[in-house]
Design a protein around this motif. Structure first.
Motif, PDB file in Angstrom:
ATOM      1  N   THR A 176       0.809  -1.230   0.000  1.00  0.00           N
ATOM      2  CA  THR A 176       0.000   0.000   0.000  1.00  0.00           C
ATOM      3  C   THR A 176       0.839   1.276   0.000  1.00  0.00           C
ATOM      4  N   GLY A 177       2.093   1.182   0.426  1.00  0.00           N
ATOM      5  CA  GLY A 177       2.900   2.395   0.572  1.00  0.00           C
ATOM      6  C   GLY A 177       2.545   3.205   1.799  1.00  0.00           C
ATOM      7  N   ARG A 178       1.639   2.692   2.614  1.00  0.00           N
ATOM      8  CA  ARG A 178       1.243   3.359   3.849  1.00  0.00           C
ATOM      9  C   ARG A 178       2.174   2.915   4.978  1.00  0.00           C
ATOM     10  N   GLU A 179       2.383   3.797   5.951  1.00  0.00           N
ATOM     11  CA  GLU A 179       3.273   3.482   7.059  1.00  0.00           C
ATOM     12  C   GLU A 179       2.480   3.231   8.342  1.00  0.00           C
ATOM     13  N   VAL A 180       3.059   2.455   9.231  1.00  0.00           N
ATOM     14  CA  VAL A 180       2.474   2.230  10.552  1.00  0.00           C
ATOM     15  C   VAL A 180       2.644   3.504  11.380  1.00  0.00           C
ATOM     16  N   GLU A 181       1.549   4.017  11.934  1.00  0.00           N
ATOM     17  CA  GLU A 181       1.597   5.262  12.708  1.00  0.00           C
ATOM     18  C   GLU A 181       1.968   5.042  14.170  1.00  0.00           C
ATOM     19  N   LEU A 182       1.615   3.879  14.703  1.00  0.00           N
ATOM     20  CA  LEU A 182       1.864   3.641  16.124  1.00  0.00           C
ATOM     21  C   LEU A 182       2.086   2.155  16.375  1.00  0.00           C
ATOM     22  N   VAL A 183       3.149   1.845  17.131  1.00  0.00           N
ATOM     23  CA  VAL A 183       3.404   0.482  17.603  1.00  0.00           C
ATOM     24  C   VAL A 183       3.224   0.491  19.125  1.00  0.00           C
ATOM     25  N   ILE A 184       2.299  -0.308  19.607  1.00  0.00           N
ATOM     26  CA  ILE A 184       1.924  -0.290  21.028  1.00  0.00           C
ATOM     27  C   ILE A 184       2.921  -1.037  21.907  1.00  0.00           C
ATOM     28  N   GLY A 185       3.419  -2.165  21.435  1.00  0.00           N
ATOM     29  CA  GLY A 185       4.179  -3.079  22.277  1.00  0.00           C
ATOM     30  C   GLY A 185       5.547  -2.595  22.705  1.00  0.00           C
ATOM     31  N   LYS A 186       6.191  -3.421  23.531  1.00  0.00           N
ATOM     32  CA  LYS A 186       7.546  -3.125  23.994  1.00  0.00           C
ATOM     33  C   LYS A 186       8.455  -2.813  22.814  1.00  0.00           C
ATOM     34  N   PRO A 187       9.303  -1.798  22.930  1.00  0.00           N
ATOM     35  CA  PRO A 187       9.722  -1.077  24.140  1.00  0.00           C
ATOM     36  C   PRO A 187       8.981   0.238  24.399  1.00  0.00           C
ATOM     37  N   SER A 188       7.729   0.359  23.973  1.00  0.00           N
ATOM     38  CA  SER A 188       7.016   1.634  24.101  1.00  0.00           C
ATOM     39  C   SER A 188       6.753   2.000  25.565  1.00  0.00           C
ATOM     40  N   GLN A 189       6.608   3.293  25.799  1.00  0.00           N
ATOM     41  CA  GLN A 189       6.297   3.782  27.139  1.00  0.00           C
ATOM     42  C   GLN A 189       4.908   3.335  27.565  1.00  0.00           C
ATOM     43  N   LEU A 190       4.034   3.079  26.599  1.00  0.00           N
ATOM     44  CA  LEU A 190       2.688   2.597  26.921  1.00  0.00           C
ATOM     45  C   LEU A 190       2.747   1.279  27.689  1.00  0.00           C
ATOM     46  N   MET A 191       3.615   0.382  27.256  1.00  0.00           N
ATOM     47  CA  MET A 191       3.756  -0.906  27.942  1.00  0.00           C
ATOM     48  C   MET A 191       4.430  -0.724  29.300  1.00  0.00           C
ATOM     49  N   ALA A 192       5.428   0.145  29.344  1.00  0.00           N
ATOM     50  CA  ALA A 192       6.102   0.404  30.621  1.00  0.00           C
ATOM     51  C   ALA A 192       5.128   0.982  31.643  1.00  0.00           C
ATOM     52  N   ASP A 193       4.322   1.947  31.209  1.00  0.00           N
ATOM     53  CA  ASP A 193       3.354   2.570  32.113  1.00  0.00           C
ATOM     54  C   ASP A 193       2.340   1.545  32.615  1.00  0.00           C
ATOM     55  N   ALA A 194       1.899   0.653  31.729  1.00  0.00           N
ATOM     56  CA  ALA A 194       0.928  -0.375  32.124  1.00  0.00           C
ATOM     57  C   ALA A 194       1.525  -1.294  33.188  1.00  0.00           C
ATOM     58  N   ALA A 195       2.785  -1.672  33.017  1.00  0.00           N
ATOM     59  CA  ALA A 195       3.439  -2.564  33.979  1.00  0.00           C
ATOM     60  C   ALA A 195       3.659  -1.877  35.315  1.00  0.00           C
ATOM     61  N   ILE A 196       4.181  -0.664  35.276  1.00  0.00           N
ATOM     62  CA  ILE A 196       4.462   0.071  36.515  1.00  0.00           C
ATOM     63  C   ILE A 196       3.167   0.369  37.265  1.00  0.00           C
TER      64      ILE A 196
END
Length: 277
Positions: A176-196
């Motif tokens: 498609t030539g489209r790019e991924v805008e957001l990756v949720i999983g590790k090492p993202s801060q979203l995963m760190a915040d959920a764990a902490i």
């Protein structure tokens, strides 16, 4: 900080607790030891194709005494993120049914047709067909923004190393030539915040243990946790030594932690006995 000062343990699953469908030797005893010492534990995984309930049942079958609220998956965090930030969005999933279960659990709308989707959410699809891939292509081609539960290239399965979500992402991006805008999983801060947040312990008192430098160790370094790399995944000690990412500890397996804790207890016991004399 010394290891005995750690009160919160963030433990990866694939390649750390189990490999394929088998618990890695010594892991069950290590978890039991941590619990006996009153340590808090969460299991933090980039698995996005299964639900929390599926993971809980899988771990229970393996004989691991894990609580449901101790499990944090990229599927769970992805569902929560979409619900919070894009509550009205319709989502099309490229992945296994477990991710859809997590989305339904929090009330995220699943698109009826690919062309109706606001977001295409990509995760691991272990029974992928051309139809599945083409429907995801249609969603992105018709304007759906792209999000992924994680972007890991491979994971240790019962058959050996297996292609992970990066392969699914690559197919859609290339077509498609489209790019991924957001990756949720590790090492993202979203995963760190959920764990902490689940541990309820200051980040400087937490240790993350995993088999991946790029996801586990990098997350720990970015978040301010202590870090321990185990060599039961797909990484060798030599490769770890060559990496710019330097964990605080490198262990052959999670079982090494039990031995360290037992040694520390014995030393403390001898000190206590000496002080009484």
């Amino acid at each position: 900080m010394q290891l005995q000062d750690v009160n919160g343990f963030v433990i990866d699953l694939d390649g750390t607790v189990y490999r394929g469908g088998e618990v890695i030797e010594g892991v069950t005893q290590t978890i039991e030891k941590l619990r006996s010492l009153g340590k808090r534990i969460v299991f933090l995984s980039n698995r996005g194709n299964i639900s929390k309930k599926m993971c809980y049942n899988q771990l229970a079958r393996m004989g691991l005494g894990v609580q449901l609220d101790e499990i944090i998956l990229s599927s769970t965090v992805s569902a929560a993120y979409i619900k919070e930030h894009y509550e009205e969005a319709a989502v099309w999933v490229l992945g296994d049914e477990g991710l859809r279960d997590e989305l339904r659990e929090v009330g995220v709308t699943l698109a009826e047709y690919p062309e109706c989707a606001d977001w295409l959410l990509i995760t691991l699809h272990e029974s992928l067909t051309y139809k599945d891939l083409n429907e995801a292509f249609r969603a992105a081609y018709h304007g759906a923004r792209i999000m992924a539960t994680n972007a890991d290239k491979m994971f240790p399965s019962a058959e050996g190393l297996s292609i992970d979500v990066a392969g699914m992402i690559g197919a859609i991006v290339a077509a498609t030539g489209r790019e991924v805008e957001l990756v949720i999983g590790k090492p993202s801060q979203l995963m760190a915040d959920a764990a902490i947040g689940a541990l309820g312990i200051p980040v400087e008192q937490c240790l993350i243990i995993g088999d991946s430098l790029e996801s586990d160790i990098q997350l720990g370094k970015k978040a301010g946790m202590m870090t321990a790399l185990v060599l039961t995944g797909n990484l060798t000690r030599e490769a770890a030594e060559l990496s710019e990412l330097k964990p605080d500890w490198v262990w052959d397996s999670l079982a090494a932690l039990q031995k360290i804790l037992a040694t520390n207890e014995e030393a403390e016991g001898r000190e206590a006995d000496g002080s009484k004399q």
